[in-house]
Design an enzyme around this catalytic site. Structure first.
Site, mmCIF file in Angstrom:
data_model
loop_
_atom_site.group_PDB
_atom_site.id
_atom_site.type_symbol
_atom_site.label_atom_id
_atom_site.label_comp_id
_atom_site.label_asym_id
_atom_site.label_seq_id
_atom_site.Cartn_x
_atom_site.Cartn_y
_atom_site.Cartn_z
ATOM 1 N N LYS A 282 -3.695 11.992 0.054
ATOM 2 C CA LYS A 282 -3.095 10.690 0.404
ATOM 3 C C LYS A 282 -1.678 10.606 -0.168
ATOM 4 C CE LYS A 282 -3.669 5.688 -0.465
ATOM 5 N NZ LYS A 282 -4.575 4.617 -0.960
ATOM 6 N N ASP A 287 2.347 1.328 -2.170
ATOM 7 C CA ASP A 287 1.324 0.528 -1.493
ATOM 8 C C ASP A 287 1.446 -0.934 -1.917
ATOM 9 O OD1 ASP A 287 -0.854 -0.518 -0.235
ATOM 10 O OD2 ASP A 287 -2.355 0.509 -1.484
ATOM 11 N N LYS A 294 -0.911 -7.273 -1.950
ATOM 12 C CA LYS A 294 -1.557 -7.241 -3.266
ATOM 13 C C LYS A 294 -0.956 -8.312 -4.168
ATOM 14 C CE LYS A 294 -2.478 -2.243 -3.385
ATOM 15 N NZ LYS A 294 -3.950 -2.328 -3.538
ATOM 16 N N ASP A 305 0.529 5.944 -5.551
ATOM 17 C CA ASP A 305 -0.482 6.040 -4.499
ATOM 18 C C ASP A 305 -0.324 7.311 -3.653
ATOM 19 O OD1 ASP A 305 -2.796 4.845 -3.590
ATOM 20 O OD2 ASP A 305 -1.794 3.614 -2.070
ATOM 21 N N ASP A 364 -4.567 -3.479 3.502
ATOM 22 C CA ASP A 364 -4.512 -2.782 2.208
ATOM 23 C C ASP A 364 -5.478 -1.597 2.164
ATOM 24 O OD1 ASP A 364 -3.668 -2.256 -0.332
ATOM 25 O OD2 ASP A 364 -4.719 -3.920 -1.289
ATOM 26 N N GLU A 366 -5.284 1.115 3.662
ATOM 27 C CA GLU A 366 -4.398 1.964 4.464
ATOM 28 C C GLU A 366 -4.645 3.449 4.246
ATOM 29 O OE1 GLU A 366 -3.656 0.921 1.561
ATOM 30 O OE2 GLU A 366 -2.792 2.704 0.617
ATOM 31 N N ARG A 368 -7.369 5.257 4.014
ATOM 32 C CA ARG A 368 -8.348 5.874 4.920
ATOM 33 C C ARG A 368 -7.766 6.034 6.317
ATOM 34 N NH1 ARG A 368 -12.320 0.999 3.595
ATOM 35 N NH2 ARG A 368 -11.139 1.247 1.675
HETATM 36 N N1 BES Z 1 -4.207 2.338 -3.323
HETATM 37 C C1 BES Z 1 -5.262 1.389 -3.308
HETATM 38 C C2 BES Z 1 -6.379 1.744 -4.288
HETATM 39 C C3 BES Z 1 -6.040 1.566 -5.740
HETATM 40 C C4 BES Z 1 -6.275 0.359 -6.344
HETATM 41 C C5 BES Z 1 -5.553 2.619 -6.477
HETATM 42 C C6 BES Z 1 -5.997 0.208 -7.685
HETATM 43 C C7 BES Z 1 -5.265 2.464 -7.828
HETATM 44 C C8 BES Z 1 -5.498 1.259 -8.438
HETATM 45 C C9 BES Z 1 -5.876 1.311 -1.917
HETATM 46 O O1 BES Z 1 -4.997 1.509 -0.866
HETATM 47 C C10 BES Z 1 -6.426 -0.058 -1.769
HETATM 48 O O2 BES Z 1 -5.667 -0.982 -1.744
HETATM 49 N N2 BES Z 1 -7.753 -0.151 -1.695
HETATM 50 C C11 BES Z 1 -8.410 -1.416 -1.568
HETATM 51 C C12 BES Z 1 -9.347 -1.322 -0.402
HETATM 52 C C13 BES Z 1 -9.924 -2.652 -0.005
HETATM 53 C C14 BES Z 1 -8.874 -3.461 0.689
HETATM 54 C C15 BES Z 1 -11.094 -2.404 0.902
HETATM 55 C C16 BES Z 1 -9.176 -1.667 -2.857
HETATM 56 O O3 BES Z 1 -9.797 -0.763 -3.375
HETATM 57 O O4 BES Z 1 -9.103 -2.798 -3.347
HETATM 58 ZN ZN ZN Z 2 -3.375 2.660 -1.263
HETATM 59 MN MN MN Z 3 -4.004 -0.235 -0.314
#
Ligand code: BES
Ligand code: ZN
Ligand code: MN
Length: 516
Positions: A282, A287, A294, A305, A364, A366, A368
């Site tokens: 990734k 992000d 966020k 990220d 968010d 993104e 996947r």
């Molecule tokens: N990059 C984030 C995941 C992340 C969160 C990495 C905190 C490091 C620290 C990812 O893109 C994301 O935002 N995931 C969301 C998914 C949700 C919207 C289903 C998450 O895990 O909150």
């Molecule tokens: Zn992310």
């Molecule tokens: Mn995200």
């Protein structure tokens, strides 16, 4: 920041410890060991060793250190540093790697110019089955990890110009081990390459989003990978459109920075058949969450990220230098996730390169989306075995914390294998389920699936989404959202990017004997 590494080789010194002519000799010391075992060393310290052990000043708990001068008397080093190695029965190669890092960090702080780390195999030695080469490799990795510096943007920070010269001191182990010096030296240089590659990935992940745009990420990753025998191709948005990568392009829509798709190829010239390992990472260079934005708190950290993508690029460098007998490709989709005027909106439907349609319920989620198109592309390029690495979900940190990455995938033997390779490489992972039942959470009213199923089992549903794009190939997915970044400094790991998964990915192509 520089992407090249010009680190000096680590010297190997075979022979007994007293003869090691280094400024600082580092000696791992087990709990409960008496100075009697090192009587002449104790003597050379003016019995400081006995005193510190007797008083409890130094109890040999892991990472404790004790430094004292040596006054000749047969010992060539100027000073000795004992580093606590804990209980001998609990000693592992993984701890040796960390001790080496901790010792070299202390030495750096003390402005030591030359450090010699004594290889001590611990209890395994008398049984004759200790893997001295493996231990030497891990120590070389650990020493190299201590050379990383994250102060590139601090105008008054000291440079890395005066890193200590590194030596590994290997006593005569002929009784306990059949290892040849040449094999041990090879292992040390291998560890050096793996440590450097880890540091390069840490440098990329630390880099801020304004400098490390997708284009800049691709340019630097390409220059890093080309230090090995690896070719890089960088696809732009027009080429992505021609491949119908609707998910990757969908995420990129909200940004004024164009996306890039990196493809790395390693192939021994004479190897035209057999498996093709694909490493997919990734590469979200920032992000923000997009329209599903966020919270401000902690958003600065979302510059990391792209840690999975950095791990892939830097593992490709190591692979290109170390040259396994198997073809390997790396695929890294790189884009920002931003809420610009043309951004993806919740409720939008995207069509993936594979043809499946996705209702975007949360912009968010993104990672996947971009990985789905990248996994599909890896298959188009001939992959037979897939591994992806991603800072994919906050949920994995809830489940496993900051020391252990989550590993998902199918079939079990492939996931287990990747996990075991990771264990040896110092990247701890723990298996999470991908039961079909979880697929129900991704049902959409209007498309083939939704991209975000909310909080319950969020790391697992993210993995289930990726699974849709893996065909029926062996596939392992490593969620490094909890492990890519250290919030707290530890003796063996300063704050910041950790370089997690680089060594696991680089070691995997050397393990094809265990593949089906
Ligand atoms: N990059 C984030 C995941 C992340 C969160 C990495 C905190 C490091 C620290 C990812 O893109 C994301 O935002 N995931 C969301 C998914 C949700 C919207 C289903 C998450 O895990 O909150
Ligand atoms: Zn992310
Ligand atoms: Mn995200």
């Amino acid at each position: 920041m520089s992407t090249t590494s010009s680190s000096a080789p680590i010297a190997c010194r075979f022979g007994e410890l007293p003869a090691a002519t280094v400024e600082l000799l580092v000696l791992p010391w087990f709990e409960g060991e008496t100075p009697a075992a090192f009587a002449s060393l104790d003597e050379a310290t003016g019995r400081e060793l006995s005193r510190a052990l007797g008083s409890g000043e130094f109890a040999a708990r892991p990472f404790e250190t004790f430094v004292t001068p040596l006054r000749g008397e047969g010992w060539s080093a100027q000073r000795v540093m004992l580093i606590g190695a804990g209980r001998e029965a609990a000693f592992t190669v993984g701890l040796a790697r960390r001790l080496a890092t901790a010792a070299a960090l202390v030495a750096r702080n003390r402005r030591v110019r030359g450090l010699g780390f004594a290889l001590r195999p611990g209890q395994a030695a008398p049984s004759g089955d200790v893997d001295v080469a493996g231990l030497a490799q891990a120590i070389a990795e650990g020493l190299t990890l201590a050379e990383f510096s994250s102060s590139a943007y601090q105008t008054s920070a000291p440079g890395t110009g005066d890193l200590p010269q590194l030596t590994i001191v290997i006593p005569d182990l002929r009784d306990s081990s059949p290892e040849s010096p040449a094999r041990v030296e090879g292992a040390v240089q291998r560890g050096r390459v793996l440590g450097e590659s880890t540091n390069l990935a840490r440098g990329l992940a630390n880099e801020p989003g304004n400098t490390l745009t997708p284009r800049e990420f691709a340019a630097r990753a390409s220059s890093i990978a080309s230090q090995g025998d690896v070719s890089t191709e960088i696809l732009d948005e027009t080429q992505m459109a021609a491949l119908n990568m609707g998910m990757l392009l969908g995420v990129a829509r909200g940004s004024s920075e164009p996306p890039r798709l990196m493809v790395f190829r390693y192939a021994p010239a004479d190897l035209k058949t057999g498996p093709v390992l694909a490493l997919v990472g990734k590469g979200i260079t920032f992000d923000s969450g997009g329209i599903s934005i966020k919270p401000a708190e902690g958003m600065d950290k979302m510059k990391d990220d792209m840690s999975g993508g950095a791990a892939v690029a830097c593992a490709m460098r190591a692979i290109g230098i170390l040259r396994p007998r198997v073809r390997v490709i790396g695929v890294v989709p790189a884009t920002e996730n931003m809420p610009g005027g043309r951004a993806l909106k919740p409720g939008d439907v995207l069509t993936s390169a594979e043809g499946k349609t996705v209702e975007v319920t949360n912009t968010d989620a993104e990672g996947r989306l971009v990985l789905g198109d990248a996994l599909w592309y890896a298959r188009q390029l001939g992959a037979t075995h897939l591994v992806d690495v991603a800072t994919l979900t906050g949920g994995i940190t809830v489940a496993l914390g900051r020391t252990t990455s989550g590993i998902f995938g199918t079939p079990d033997w492939w996931v287990d294998h990747v996990r075991r390779v990771g264990d040896r490489a110092g990247d701890r992972m723990w298996p999470m389920p991908v039961f079909d039942d979880y697929r129900d959470q991704l049902k959409s009213e209007i498309a083939d699936m939704i991209n975000s199923a909310g909080r319950p089992a969020s790391s697992i549903t993210a993995a289930m989404f990726l699974k849709e794009f893996t065909g029926s190939l062996p596939w392992a997915h490593i969620d490094i959202a909890g492990t890519a970044w250290a919030d707290e400094a530890r003796p063996f790991m300063p704050k910041g990017a950790t370089g997690v998964a680089v060594r696991t990915l680089a070691e995997l192509p050397f393990t094809t004997d265990a593949w089906k």
